[in-house]
Scaffold this motif. Structure first.
Motif, PDB file in Angstrom:
ATOM      1  N   MET A   1       0.822  -1.217   0.000  1.00 36.11           N
ATOM      2  CA  MET A   1       0.000   0.000   0.000  1.00 36.11           C
ATOM      3  C   MET A   1       0.855   1.265   0.000  1.00 36.11           C
ATOM      4  SD  MET A   1      -3.094  -1.141   0.003  1.00 36.11           S
ATOM      5  CE  MET A   1      -4.035  -2.603   0.416  1.00 36.11           C
ATOM      6  N   HIS A   2       2.152   1.126  -0.245  1.00 34.84           N
ATOM      7  CA  HIS A   2       3.049   2.268  -0.134  1.00 34.84           C
ATOM      8  C   HIS A   2       2.798   3.333  -1.188  1.00 34.84           C
ATOM      9  CE1 HIS A   2       4.897  -0.718  -2.766  1.00 34.84           C
ATOM     10  NE2 HIS A   2       5.462   0.276  -3.382  1.00 34.84           N
ATOM     11  N   TRP A   3       2.028   3.011  -2.220  1.00 33.82           N
ATOM     12  CA  TRP A   3       1.756   3.986  -3.279  1.00 33.82           C
ATOM     13  C   TRP A   3       0.582   4.907  -2.939  1.00 33.82           C
ATOM     14  CZ3 TRP A   3      -3.158   3.025  -5.093  1.00 33.82           C
ATOM     15  CH2 TRP A   3      -3.664   1.743  -4.847  1.00 33.82           C
ATOM     16  N   ILE A   4      -0.114   4.635  -1.842  1.00 34.45           N
ATOM     17  CA  ILE A   4      -1.264   5.456  -1.434  1.00 34.45           C
ATOM     18  C   ILE A   4      -0.809   6.531  -0.460  1.00 34.45           C
ATOM     19  CG2 ILE A   4      -3.505   5.425  -0.266  1.00 34.45           C
ATOM     20  CD1 ILE A   4      -3.873   2.572  -1.169  1.00 34.45           C
ATOM     21  N   ASP A   5      -1.295   7.750  -0.651  1.00 42.02           N
ATOM     22  CA  ASP A   5      -1.006   8.830   0.276  1.00 42.02           C
ATOM     23  C   ASP A   5      -1.844   8.629   1.538  1.00 42.02           C
ATOM     24  OD1 ASP A   5      -0.647  11.152   1.683  1.00 42.02           O
ATOM     25  OD2 ASP A   5      -1.480  12.494   0.156  1.00 42.02           O
ATOM     26  N   PRO A   6      -1.226   8.344   2.683  1.00 39.42           N
ATOM     27  CA  PRO A   6      -2.014   8.057   3.890  1.00 39.42           C
ATOM     28  C   PRO A   6      -2.881   9.226   4.338  1.00 39.42           C
ATOM     29  CG  PRO A   6       0.317   8.302   4.424  1.00 39.42           C
ATOM     30  CD  PRO A   6       0.220   8.244   2.935  1.00 39.42           C
ATOM     31  N   ASP A   7      -2.447  10.458   4.034  1.00 40.12           N
ATOM     32  CA  ASP A   7      -3.235  11.617   4.458  1.00 40.12           C
ATOM     33  C   ASP A   7      -4.545  11.745   3.697  1.00 40.12           C
ATOM     34  OD1 ASP A   7      -1.316  12.320   6.313  1.00 40.12           O
ATOM     35  OD2 ASP A   7      -0.255  13.650   4.942  1.00 40.12           O
ATOM     36  N   SER A   8      -4.704  10.975   2.615  1.00 42.27           N
ATOM     37  CA  SER A   8      -5.959  11.009   1.854  1.00 42.27           C
ATOM     38  C   SER A   8      -6.996  10.050   2.426  1.00 42.27           C
ATOM     39  CB  SER A   8      -5.694  10.648   0.387  1.00 42.27           C
ATOM     40  OG  SER A   8      -5.333   9.276   0.255  1.00 42.27           O
ATOM     41  N   LEU A   9      -6.602   9.270   3.437  1.00 42.26           N
ATOM     42  CA  LEU A   9      -7.479   8.242   3.988  1.00 42.26           C
ATOM     43  C   LEU A   9      -8.053   8.664   5.335  1.00 42.26           C
ATOM     44  CD1 LEU A   9      -5.115   5.231   3.228  1.00 42.26           C
ATOM     45  CD2 LEU A   9      -7.171   5.850   1.948  1.00 42.26           C
ATOM     46  N   PRO A  10      -9.258   8.194   5.659  1.00 40.94           N
ATOM     47  CA  PRO A  10      -9.838   8.516   6.974  1.00 40.94           C
ATOM     48  C   PRO A  10      -9.027   7.896   8.098  1.00 40.94           C
ATOM     49  CG  PRO A  10     -11.150   6.849   5.878  1.00 40.94           C
ATOM     50  CD  PRO A  10     -10.152   7.328   4.858  1.00 40.94           C
ATOM     51  N   GLU A  11      -9.110   8.514   9.273  1.00 43.07           N
ATOM     52  CA  GLU A  11      -8.367   8.047  10.435  1.00 43.07           C
ATOM     53  C   GLU A  11      -9.293   7.275  11.359  1.00 43.07           C
ATOM     54  OE1 GLU A  11      -5.087  10.511  12.302  1.00 43.07           O
ATOM     55  OE2 GLU A  11      -6.633  10.652  13.853  1.00 43.07           O
ATOM     56  N   VAL A  12      -8.874   6.084  11.756  1.00 47.81           N
ATOM     57  CA  VAL A  12      -9.641   5.244  12.669  1.00 47.81           C
ATOM     58  C   VAL A  12      -8.823   5.074  13.941  1.00 47.81           C
ATOM     59  CG1 VAL A  12     -10.731   3.008  13.025  1.00 47.81           C
ATOM     60  CG2 VAL A  12     -10.688   4.022  10.732  1.00 47.81           C
ATOM     61  N   LYS A  13      -9.433   5.374  15.092  1.00 47.42           N
ATOM     62  CA  LYS A  13      -8.710   5.329  16.360  1.00 47.42           C
ATOM     63  C   LYS A  13      -9.147   4.139  17.203  1.00 47.42           C
ATOM     64  CE  LYS A  13      -8.001  10.342  16.620  1.00 47.42           C
ATOM     65  NZ  LYS A  13      -8.187  11.555  17.436  1.00 47.42           N
ATOM     66  N   GLY A  14      -8.247   3.694  18.046  1.00 49.37           N
ATOM     67  CA  GLY A  14      -8.559   2.590  18.949  1.00 49.37           C
ATOM     68  C   GLY A  14      -7.380   2.297  19.847  1.00 49.37           C
ATOM     69  N   ARG A  15      -7.476   1.222  20.590  1.00 48.85           N
ATOM     70  CA  ARG A  15      -6.416   0.828  21.518  1.00 48.85           C
ATOM     71  C   ARG A  15      -5.769  -0.462  21.030  1.00 48.85           C
ATOM     72  NH1 ARG A  15      -5.334   2.622  26.527  1.00 48.85           N
ATOM     73  NH2 ARG A  15      -7.344   3.701  26.627  1.00 48.85           N
ATOM     74  N   LEU A  16      -4.452  -0.450  20.922  1.00 45.38           N
ATOM     75  CA  LEU A  16      -3.741  -1.649  20.480  1.00 45.38           C
ATOM     76  C   LEU A  16      -3.877  -2.727  21.553  1.00 45.38           C
ATOM     77  CD1 LEU A  16      -0.274  -1.792  18.775  1.00 45.38           C
ATOM     78  CD2 LEU A  16      -1.006  -3.522  20.385  1.00 45.38           C
ATOM     79  N   GLU A  17      -4.451  -3.837  21.161  1.00 43.97           N
ATOM     80  CA  GLU A  17      -4.691  -4.912  22.126  1.00 43.97           C
ATOM     81  C   GLU A  17      -3.562  -5.938  22.130  1.00 43.97           C
ATOM     82  OE1 GLU A  17      -7.760  -8.524  22.264  1.00 43.97           O
ATOM     83  OE2 GLU A  17      -8.726  -6.556  22.288  1.00 43.97           O
ATOM     84  N   ARG A  18      -3.214  -6.452  20.940  1.00 43.59           N
ATOM     85  CA  ARG A  18      -2.163  -7.456  20.845  1.00 43.59           C
ATOM     86  C   ARG A  18      -1.647  -7.517  19.417  1.00 43.59           C
ATOM     87  NH1 ARG A  18      -3.589 -11.880  23.365  1.00 43.59           N
ATOM     88  NH2 ARG A  18      -1.743 -12.914  22.563  1.00 43.59           N
ATOM     89  N   PHE A  19      -0.382  -7.907  19.268  1.00 45.37           N
ATOM     90  CA  PHE A  19       0.183  -8.128  17.949  1.00 45.37           C
ATOM     91  C   PHE A  19      -0.216  -9.511  17.442  1.00 45.37           C
ATOM     92  CE2 PHE A  19       3.328  -5.010  19.632  1.00 45.37           C
ATOM     93  CZ  PHE A  19       3.172  -4.038  18.651  1.00 45.37           C
ATOM     94  N   VAL A  20      -0.161  -9.683  16.121  1.00 41.69           N
ATOM     95  CA  VAL A  20      -0.480 -10.950  15.474  1.00 41.69           C
ATOM     96  C   VAL A  20       0.733 -11.388  14.659  1.00 41.69           C
ATOM     97  CG1 VAL A  20      -1.956 -12.089  13.773  1.00 41.69           C
ATOM     98  CG2 VAL A  20      -2.951 -10.455  15.381  1.00 41.69           C
ATOM     99  N   LEU A  21       1.109 -12.659  14.786  1.00 40.20           N
ATOM    100  CA  LEU A  21       2.285 -13.188  14.108  1.00 40.20           C
ATOM    101  C   LEU A  21       1.915 -13.976  12.856  1.00 40.20           C
ATOM    102  CD1 LEU A  21       4.359 -14.625  17.117  1.00 40.20           C
ATOM    103  CD2 LEU A  21       4.396 -12.311  16.187  1.00 40.20           C
TER     104      LEU A  21
END
Length: 212
Positions: A1-21
């Protein structure tokens, strides 16, 4: 997804619960919890792991700028904004990067599925159990056992697993509704690599194209 400008996307907030391997023991996403909503699976490519573990930890309030595929409850992150406002952006893969050398061992798991796990284009890739165990299944095999990887399903697997300080993951080779009822998972056969063209054949083809 590196070709997409992140500032053009909506922001979703939350709390990081756990990483996934993933099956190699790399972080390729995490679970983000938010009030009054089903936890969200956030996919991040493995090359983002060093920045993620440097700036994030479970319990942090974070924000995601990403895209949502149609067929899964998933956010494919283009950028992750840490609690201290550090922005971690997907700039594309490091082609020289190698998988970590983590010892794999025989591992089994059984429990109730909390979340289905998906790739960035919503391809089913496994499940997260309520006890935090990650089950990984190849893309072809996952389609065959989709019901066992759905939230609320009771599932058991055996295969090769890894364990790190960020969690545990098992690449399932057998699966069933209980440990004593396992069956092999059908995996896609790797495509044979094309044989290199002999030098005289390559030269002959080049001459034909030049004279066409």
């Amino acid at each position: 997804m590196h070709w997409i400008d992140p500032d053009s996307l909506p922001e979703v907030k939350g709390r990081l619960e756990r990483f996934v391997l993933n099956p190699h023991g790399e972080i390729d996403g995490f679970v983000m919890a938010s009030e009054n909503e089903v936890p969200t699976l956030v996919h991040t490519p493995p090359h983002m792991e060093p920045e993620l573990i440097r700036h994030l930890k479970p319990g942090d309030l974070i924000a995601i700028r990403g895209v949502r595929p149609r067929a899964a409850h998933l956010l494919a992150a283009v950028a992750v904004i840490a609690q201290d406002a550090t922005k971690i952006v997907d700039h594309g893969p490091d082609h020289d990067r190698e998988h970590p050398k983590i010892e794999k061992r025989k591992m089994s798991a059984a429990g109730t599925v909390r979340l289905s796990l998906f790739g960035p284009k919503s391809e089913l890739r496994g499940a997260l159990l309520h006890d935090g165990m990650v089950i990984r299944v190849g893309p072809k095999g996952a389609k065959e056992v989709a019901k066992l990887l759905a939230p609320g399903a009771t599932v058991a697997v055996s295969g090769e697993g890894v364990e790190t300080k960020h969690g545990r993951a098992v690449h399932a080779r057998e699966i069933g509704s209980a440990i004593d009822a396992l069956r092999p998972i059908k995996e896609a056969k790797p495509k044979p690599k094309p044989e290199p063209m002999a030098k005289h054949e390559h030269r002959h083809k080049h001459d034909q194209e030049a004279n066409a």
